[in-house]
Design a protein around this motif. Structure first.
Motif, PDB file in Angstrom:
ATOM      1  N   LEU A   1      -8.589  64.366  71.157  1.00  0.00           N
ATOM      2  CA  LEU A   1      -7.199  65.091  71.018  1.00  0.00           C
ATOM      3  C   LEU A   1      -7.572  66.243  70.478  1.00  0.00           C
ATOM      4  O   LEU A   1      -6.561  66.582  69.953  1.00  0.00           O
TER       5      LEU A   1
ATOM      6  N   MET B   1      -6.608  56.877  70.150  1.00  0.00           N
ATOM      7  CA  MET B   1      -6.550  57.844  69.007  1.00  0.00           C
ATOM      8  C   MET B   1      -5.062  58.218  69.383  1.00  0.00           C
ATOM      9  O   MET B   1      -3.935  58.383  69.092  1.00  0.00           O
ATOM     10  N   ARG B   2      -4.885  59.013  70.791  1.00  0.00           N
ATOM     11  CA  ARG B   2      -3.930  59.273  71.524  1.00  0.00           C
ATOM     12  C   ARG B   2      -2.920  58.534  71.135  1.00  0.00           C
ATOM     13  O   ARG B   2      -1.056  58.698  70.791  1.00  0.00           O
TER      14      ARG B   2
ATOM     15  N   ARG C   1      -1.341  57.871  67.511  1.00  0.00           N
ATOM     16  CA  ARG C   1      -0.289  59.114  67.271  1.00  0.00           C
ATOM     17  C   ARG C   1       0.510  58.838  67.847  1.00  0.00           C
ATOM     18  O   ARG C   1       2.068  59.119  67.411  1.00  0.00           O
ATOM     19  N   ASN C   2       0.624  58.497  69.159  1.00  0.00           N
ATOM     20  CA  ASN C   2       2.014  58.703  70.215  1.00  0.00           C
ATOM     21  C   ASN C   2       2.967  57.880  69.767  1.00  0.00           C
ATOM     22  O   ASN C   2       3.979  57.576  69.830  1.00  0.00           O
TER      23      ASN C   2
ATOM     24  N   GLY D   1       3.315  56.872  66.819  1.00  0.00           N
ATOM     25  CA  GLY D   1       4.632  58.011  66.035  1.00  0.00           C
ATOM     26  C   GLY D   1       4.218  57.531  64.271  1.00  0.00           C
ATOM     27  O   GLY D   1       5.214  57.577  63.133  1.00  0.00           O
TER      28      GLY D   1
ATOM     29  N   ILE E   1       0.811  59.677  60.567  1.00  0.00           N
ATOM     30  CA  ILE E   1       0.442  60.887  60.118  1.00  0.00           C
ATOM     31  C   ILE E   1      -0.708  61.479  59.802  1.00  0.00           C
ATOM     32  O   ILE E   1      -1.541  60.694  59.161  1.00  0.00           O
TER      33      ILE E   1
ATOM     34  N   ILE F   1      -4.641  63.085  60.995  1.00  0.00           N
ATOM     35  CA  ILE F   1      -5.670  63.333  62.057  1.00  0.00           C
ATOM     36  C   ILE F   1      -7.015  62.400  61.132  1.00  0.00           C
ATOM     37  O   ILE F   1      -7.165  61.187  62.032  1.00  0.00           O
TER      38      ILE F   1
ATOM     39  N   ARG G   1      -6.183  59.760  59.124  1.00  0.00           N
ATOM     40  CA  ARG G   1      -5.577  58.285  59.134  1.00  0.00           C
ATOM     41  C   ARG G   1      -5.765  57.968  60.368  1.00  0.00           C
ATOM     42  O   ARG G   1      -6.098  56.862  61.059  1.00  0.00           O
ATOM     43  N   ILE G   2      -5.705  58.358  61.370  1.00  0.00           N
ATOM     44  CA  ILE G   2      -5.486  58.510  62.713  1.00  0.00           C
ATOM     45  C   ILE G   2      -7.194  57.946  63.144  1.00  0.00           C
ATOM     46  O   ILE G   2      -7.211  56.657  63.811  1.00  0.00           O
TER      47      ILE G   2
END
Length: 103
Positions: free
Chosen positions: A12, A39-40, A43-44, A46, A49, A51, A53-54
């Motif tokens: 990330l 992770m991306r 995150r993508n 949406g 929210i 880092i 938690r991701i």
């Protein structure tokens, strides 16, 4: 034992320097790529929210994949063992029948 090497991986858009045995370097890089990709995706999406938690959701997803894969492998191993046992039983029976004919 092999000498540790320091490898930089990017997850990330952040670099992490990690030390690992040289023979494990390629696996480390591949693992970092997989983690970055997972992770991306999260995150993508949406819906998550932060880092931290991701990262936790990515870890859960990857662990779930790994465990599911292990269970599939276990099932496949069990099926293969059953087929081997069946073939051995048939072979034993054929050899026994052949031996009785020779007598």
């Amino acid at each position: 034992m092999s000498t540790p090497v320091t490898t930089t991986v990017n997850i990330l858009d952040k670099d992490y320097r990690i030390s690992c045995p040289e023979p494990e370097q390629a696996a480390l890089i591949e693992a970092a790529r997989h983690l970055d990709h997972t992770m991306r995706e999260i995150r993508n999406g949406g819906k998550v929210i932060g880092i931290e938690r991701i990262a936790v959701l990515a870890a859960l997803n990857i662990t779930h994949e790994m465990l599911r894969s292990g269970m599939q492998t276990s099932t496949q191993n069990k099926q293969a063992q059953e087929q081997i046992n069946s073939l051995l039983d048939r072979l034993d029976g054929a050899l026994k029948d052949n031996h009785e004919l020779d007598l």
